[in-house]
Design an enzyme around this catalytic site. Structure first.
Site, mmCIF file in Angstrom:
data_model
loop_
_atom_site.group_PDB
_atom_site.id
_atom_site.type_symbol
_atom_site.label_atom_id
_atom_site.label_comp_id
_atom_site.label_asym_id
_atom_site.label_seq_id
_atom_site.Cartn_x
_atom_site.Cartn_y
_atom_site.Cartn_z
ATOM 1 N N THR A 198 0.817 -1.211 0.000
ATOM 2 C CA THR A 198 0.000 0.000 0.000
ATOM 3 C C THR A 198 0.851 1.261 0.000
ATOM 4 O OG1 THR A 198 -1.755 1.213 1.153
ATOM 5 C CG2 THR A 198 -0.267 -0.046 2.533
ATOM 6 N N ARG A 199 0.278 2.341 -0.573
ATOM 7 C CA ARG A 199 0.918 3.666 -0.517
ATOM 8 C C ARG A 199 -0.065 4.680 0.037
ATOM 9 N NH1 ARG A 199 -1.485 5.069 -5.737
ATOM 10 N NH2 ARG A 199 -1.467 7.259 -5.155
ATOM 11 N N HIS A 203 -7.909 2.121 5.848
ATOM 12 C CA HIS A 203 -9.181 2.362 6.537
ATOM 13 C C HIS A 203 -9.854 1.012 6.781
ATOM 14 C CE1 HIS A 203 -8.431 6.559 5.874
ATOM 15 N NE2 HIS A 203 -8.276 6.335 4.580
ATOM 16 N N HIS A 206 -9.791 -1.650 4.006
ATOM 17 C CA HIS A 206 -8.510 -2.342 3.802
ATOM 18 C C HIS A 206 -8.255 -3.365 4.902
ATOM 19 C CE1 HIS A 206 -8.094 1.816 2.186
ATOM 20 N NE2 HIS A 206 -7.837 1.108 1.112
ATOM 21 N N ARG A 292 -7.857 -3.484 -7.382
ATOM 22 C CA ARG A 292 -8.243 -2.704 -8.554
ATOM 23 C C ARG A 292 -7.154 -1.671 -8.847
ATOM 24 N NH1 ARG A 292 -10.928 1.560 -10.272
ATOM 25 N NH2 ARG A 292 -12.625 1.184 -11.747
ATOM 26 N N ALA A 478 6.786 36.706 -13.231
ATOM 27 C CA ALA A 478 6.663 35.269 -13.510
ATOM 28 C C ALA A 478 6.057 35.032 -14.895
ATOM 29 C CB ALA A 478 5.849 34.581 -12.422
HETATM 30 S S1 PPS Z 1 10.566 37.972 -13.099
HETATM 31 O O1 PPS Z 1 10.486 37.858 -14.569
HETATM 32 O O2 PPS Z 1 9.362 37.475 -12.458
HETATM 33 O O3 PPS Z 1 11.806 37.394 -12.567
HETATM 34 O O4 PPS Z 1 10.619 39.573 -12.859
HETATM 35 P P1 PPS Z 1 10.524 40.290 -11.441
HETATM 36 O O5 PPS Z 1 11.535 39.765 -10.525
HETATM 37 O O6 PPS Z 1 9.120 40.273 -10.939
HETATM 38 O O7 PPS Z 1 10.873 41.786 -11.824
HETATM 39 C C1 PPS Z 1 10.901 42.741 -10.805
HETATM 40 C C2 PPS Z 1 10.992 44.150 -11.297
HETATM 41 O O8 PPS Z 1 12.155 44.296 -12.103
HETATM 42 C C3 PPS Z 1 11.968 45.437 -12.949
HETATM 43 N N1 PPS Z 1 12.680 45.131 -14.221
HETATM 44 C C4 PPS Z 1 12.224 44.378 -15.240
HETATM 45 N N2 PPS Z 1 11.081 43.724 -15.454
HETATM 46 C C5 PPS Z 1 10.947 43.034 -16.608
HETATM 47 N N3 PPS Z 1 11.885 42.946 -17.557
HETATM 48 C C6 PPS Z 1 13.070 43.585 -17.386
HETATM 49 N N4 PPS Z 1 14.011 43.465 -18.297
HETATM 50 C C7 PPS Z 1 13.274 44.326 -16.187
HETATM 51 N N5 PPS Z 1 14.310 45.044 -15.701
HETATM 52 C C8 PPS Z 1 13.925 45.522 -14.492
HETATM 53 C C9 PPS Z 1 10.481 45.652 -13.079
HETATM 54 O O9 PPS Z 1 10.228 46.923 -12.544
HETATM 55 C C10 PPS Z 1 9.841 44.576 -12.192
HETATM 56 O O10 PPS Z 1 8.878 45.108 -11.314
HETATM 57 P P2 PPS Z 1 7.319 45.316 -11.613
HETATM 58 O O11 PPS Z 1 6.748 45.563 -10.250
HETATM 59 O O12 PPS Z 1 6.800 44.082 -12.256
HETATM 60 O O13 PPS Z 1 7.239 46.543 -12.486
#
Ligand code: PPS
Length: 581
Positions: A198-199, A203, A206, A292, A478
């Site tokens: 089992t993993r 209950h 079983h 199953r 991101a």
């Molecule tokens: S990432 O892609 O998620 O790693 O970027 P992040 O760390 O959120 O970026 C933080 C802030 O860095 C500024 N910044 C830039 N953003 C995008 N592209 C480039 N080349 C860049 N250089 C500097 C930017 O102000 C991001 O902040 P926010 O609050 O998004 O404006």
């Protein structure tokens, strides 16, 4: 004394451990050898190679065994074996090895566990391996995904000599090797032993099923749960073992024992069932219960099951005479209320009301703090699960804002943090893009590679906060979908994860241009700028999408708060009560 026990797979029970003197010599000599730090999965494999759980294997497979196992489910000498046990290494390590070398195999801390006599070095066709072993190349299958994304490109095969078993500090008294378990069975006079693999937590269904299987066969029972690696997202083995210990008390005295198996499961369904049978035979068991969808990963996202419900039983059935260990097939057990008893589903008439609770429903009940009926499980098991899975209102969670620069992420994150602190009850941390780049990622730039590292760091910190019952509010750009999904996969097993796409259109962001960065990006002063000269992949899995163009920050955050309340992570009733009094 052990002559009455079932024979191991192959000629004898393998023991790869050298004696103390040889071990000391090998450790000294190994300083000159090439070396490989084993992955968690490889450590599990090495443990079962060393103690004979994988008899007759005497090391990681060479190319001939590997290829034969993939295509014909047999070692090169014809012995039945269903799944490759191969040592994958990086190209760099492979290129510096030659046939005849000794390779030191080390644990995660770099301490030597074993030596491998290099017989073969080759580049396997991992895609073909997934097809043969899993009958699928679908990346949603965890075994396929592991092979395609977590496996190094070269395999090294050869016999192994071990200097010690991997360390374990948890439940040490329950970790029997095949030899120790065989000795225990001999001492107890147990010649017929039925194993239960089992993993999952056990209950009443079983317990009932295993008790019946043992009683019908006039055999004793070995509860043999996997504590190596199981399906991502499974209940952790610490919780499960505490549950098994409680369930043990529900069998008649001295009829059942519990032993932990350090196997790294592949979730390979039918082929894995054959491996489970071989392992149990090596541990001295005469029978294995197979139910199953044994060792199957369930269904893909379109609801298509990876394996037929009884495919594992059919494959094992086909080979059981050769394997000698006997399969005890069982159907799903259901609770029949009128009779206050459990019965196999195929023995319950259509007019009879049968009950069961799925794993998903159990999780939902735990998350909502709802009742779990006593017909379903034992009070001790329910109590353990409630300790590990408190209701959502007591769990940690992460709110992850993603969106273009100047889309409003930081503003919303700050308002949300304030609101959550007003509600209170949990420590709260803000991981804003700019803050993280100052404190955690100051050396990173904005290439895809660096952005992924940055997001992985945020994800790791957020998962630790979430795991420990806190709230993490993240607000990086991101821009890449794959890495956002990776963070979700990291956090969901330890708490809540809510992705908020701040979908303010790029022209609005550019108009706002809070930090004057769009202007600099347009003139080329800032390179790789998201939304101008770098991509942003819109999420298709966001729980909430907010366009801040025409809404106030409070209005935007309200939709997040309402979502958190709907999902049970926060309770607004406290706030209303407080403001009413
Ligand atoms: S990432 O892609 O998620 O790693 O970027 P992040 O760390 O959120 O970026 C933080 C802030 O860095 C500024 N910044 C830039 N953003 C995008 N592209 C480039 N080349 C860049 N250089 C500097 C930017 O102000 C991001 O902040 P926010 O609050 O998004 O404006």
């Amino acid at each position: 004394m052990q002559k009455h026990l079932i024979r191991p797979h192959g000629v004898r029970l393998i023991d790869l451990m050298v004696n103390e003197e040889q071990a000391a010599d090998m450790k000294t000599a190994s300083r000159e050898w090439p070396s490989w730090n084993l992955t968690s999965r490889q450590i599990c494999d090495l443990e079962l190679l060393t103690n004979g759980g994988f008899s007759p294997l005497q090391g990681f497979m060479n190319q001939a065994d590997y290829e034969n196992v993939c295509s014909d489910m047999r070692l090169a000498d014809g012995t039945i074996w269903p799944i490759p046990i191969a040592l994958d290494v990086t190209e760099q390590v492979a290129k510096n090895l030659k046939i005849g070398d000794l390779l030191a195999l080390r644990d995660l801390e770099g301490s030597m566990l074993a030596a491998l006599h290099v017989e073969d070095i080759w580049q396997p066709n991992l895609k073909a391996e997934t097809k043969h072993v899993f009958g699928s190349t679908n990346e949603e299958h965890p075994g396929v995904r592991y092979l395609l994304y977590n496996t190094n490109p070269f395999y090294v095969g050869g016999k192994v000599e071990a200097v010690r078993l991997p360390d374990h500090y948890d439940f040490v008294e329950l970790r029997y090797t095949p030899k120790q378990l065989r000795e225990k069975f001999a001492t107890l006079g147990w010649r017929k032993v039925v194993a239960f693999q089992t993993r999952n937590p056990m209950h009443r269904a079983h317990q009932e099923l295993t008790f019946r299987a043992a009683a019908e066969l006039e055999a004793n029972l070995l509860i043999h749960p996997v504590v190596g690696m199981t399906k991502p997202g499974d209940v952790d083995h610490y919780t499960r073992v505490r549950c098994y210990q409680a369930v043990l008390g529900y069998y008649p005295k001295n009829t059942a024992i519990l032993s932990l198996l350090p196997l790294a499961m592949r979730m390979g369904g039918p082929r894995e069932a054959v491996l489970h049978a071989i392992i149990r035979k090596n541990f001295g068991c005469t029978h294995l219960i197979v139910g199953r969808d044994h060792a199957g990963p369930g269904s893909d996202s379109s609801g298509q099951p990876f394996y037929g419900p009884y495919e594992a039983q059919h494959l094992l059935q086909k080979h059981q005479e050769e394997l000698q260990i006997q399969m005890v097939p069982f159907k799903m057990m259901v609770y029949v209320e009128d009779k206050d008893t459990y019965m196999p589903i195929d023995q319950v008439g259509e007019s009879v009301k049968a009950k069961s609770i799925s794993g998903t429903e159990l999780r939902a009940r735990l998350a909502a703090g709802k009742d779990i009926p006593s017909w379903f499980s034992f009070p001790e098991v329910i109590a353990e699960l409630r300790r590990t899975y408190p209701p959502r209102s007591k769990q940690g969670f992460t709110v992850f804002f993603t969106g273009l620069p100047s889309s409003g992420k930081s503003t919303l994150a700050n308002v949300l943090i304030t609101k959550l602190m007003e509600i209170g009850g949990r420590p709260t941390t803000l991981l804003d893009g700019d803050l993280v780049r100052r404190h955690l990622s100051s050396e990173l730039g904005f290439s895809k590679e660096h952005r992924d590292i940055n997001i992985r760091r945020i994800g790791w910190v957020a998962s630790e906060i979430t795991k420990n019952g806190g709230i993490a509010v993240c607000a990086p750009i991101a821009p890449y979908d794959r890495i956002r999904k990776e963070i979700r996969e990291m956090i969901e097993p330890v708490g809540g994860f809510v992705l908020v796409h701040v979908a303010t259109p790029v022209d609005v962001c550019e108009q706002r241009d809070r930090k004057g960065m769009y202007a600099k990006a347009r003139t080329g002063i800032i390179k790789e700028f998201t939304g101008v000269s770098d991509p942003y992949e819109k999420p298709n899995d966001a729980e909430i999408t907010i366009d801040t163009t025409d809404l106030s920050p409070q209005e935007c955050v309200q939709s997040v708060i309402l979502h958190l309340e709907k999902e049970g992570y926060i309770s607004l009733s406290n706030i209303t009560l407080r403001s009413a009094t």
